[in-house]
Write an enzyme that holds these catalytic residues in place. Structure first.
Site, PDB file in Angstrom:
ATOM      1  CG  ASN A 123       8.873 -15.857  -6.075  1.00 53.92           C
ATOM      2  OD1 ASN A 123       9.294 -15.111  -6.947  1.00 53.92           O
ATOM      3  ND2 ASN A 123       7.951 -15.474  -5.211  1.00 53.92           N
TER       4      ASN A 123
ATOM      5  CE1 TYR B 240       8.629 -12.190  -2.822  1.00 57.70           C
ATOM      6  CE2 TYR B 240       8.976 -11.566  -0.526  1.00 57.70           C
ATOM      7  CZ  TYR B 240       9.401 -11.588  -1.848  1.00 57.70           C
ATOM      8  OH  TYR B 240      10.600 -11.009  -2.187  1.00 57.70           O
TER       9      TYR B 240
END
Length: 299
Positions: free
Chosen positions: A83, A133
């Protein structure tokens, strides 16, 4: 208009590809796995080096780069690699190789963390993610935003809330519910999920794809961070009940499973989409019932 689309074989990537092609954009699709035909290129943003990425950008000379890659769950190292690293590589490679190209990156509602119940959260809220996350998605957003502020990049991050619709992956709560219901309908069982008392902002994947296309093809640079959601928070339990109705599932939904680590601390989230409407002219069109039916029909 040439668009270089990373993650073209994924859930959001496939929808973005269709939306962009529907507006007559030339889309060069990138995947880290198999190359299907001449319109596909193989490249891995996580493992590929910056020089390899720069060569790809130089060869394609895109007007827009869209990154639909990413990882929902995994170790902290995995989430950083999937990410954050790709965004950093794209920011550097685009500035070096095709500085006039726009970067459209996908962020997440998880960047906000806990927000006041009953309020729609806007982009100027102070982000406070509660999971690895959300932290990695926020780091990605900040890399793009800072490059835009410094004048190094024409870029925009679309903060996607909870996308649903056809081909929804099993890694999401409705994806898991649909998969469990299919098995239960064959075997006559009840299903077990995690707690369903949270409120989430569900937005149809086709509306998300339209927002990506709007940001990619806008003639004027959009604002650097934009929410993409329905603007409405709905109890997850109610949406699972809608899914059960669409499936004809009459068994019990037992909420004794583990809560997802990336969002269990967030009880409410809804998007304020004023900026996306102002900057892109974008607004969601699909109603929730249609989206839920599509989840079941294409599960």
């Amino acid at each position: 208009m040439t668009v270089l689309l990373f993650g073209a074989s994924g859930y959001l990537g496939r929808a973005a590809d269709e939306a962009l092609r529907g507006r007559d954009a030339r889309v060069v699709r990138v995947s880290r796995t198999a190359v299907h035909d001449d319109s596909w290129v193989r490249h891995d943003l996580v493992r590929g080096g910056i020089d390899e990425l720069a060569e790809l950008l130089w060869a394609v000379r895109p007007s827009v780069v869209v990154n639909c890659t990413g990882l929902l769950d995994g170790t902290t190292a995995d989430l950083v690699a999937a990410n954050v690293t790709p965004t950093a590589a794209l920011v550097d490679a685009i500035a070096r190789t095709v500085p006039s190209a726009r970067l459209v990156a996908l962020g997440s509602a998880a960047e906000y963390g806990r927000v006041p119940h009953g309020l729609r959260v806007a982009e100027d809220a102070v982000p406070d993610p509660v999971s690895a996350y959300g932290i990695t998605k926020l780091a990605s957003t900040l890399l793009v935003r800072d490059a835009v502020t410094a004048g190094r990049l024409d870029g925009v991050v679309l903060r996607i809330f909870n996308p649903i619709g056809a081909d929804l992956p099993a890694g999401t709560v409705l994806g898991r519910a649909a998969q469990a219901m299919r098995v239960a309908l064959r075997q006559g069982d009840d299903i077990t999920l995690g707690p369903l008392d949270a409120y989430r902002d569900f937005v149809d994947v086709t509306d998300v794809a339209d927002a990506i296309a709007d940001a990619a093809l806008a003639t004027v640079a959009p604002e650097p961070v934009l929410n993409v959601g329905s603007g409405r928070a709905v109890a997850v339990r109610d949406v699972v009940a809608m899914l059960a109705s669409a499936a004809g599932f009459r068994g019990r939904v037992i909420e004794s499973g583990p809560a997802p680590s990336r969002s269990n601390a967030v009880t409410w989230i809804a998007a304020d989409t004023t900026r996306a409407q102002r900057s892109l002219g974008w607004a969601p069109h699909q109603d929730l019932t249609t989206s839920v039916r599509a989840v079941w029909q294409h599960a």
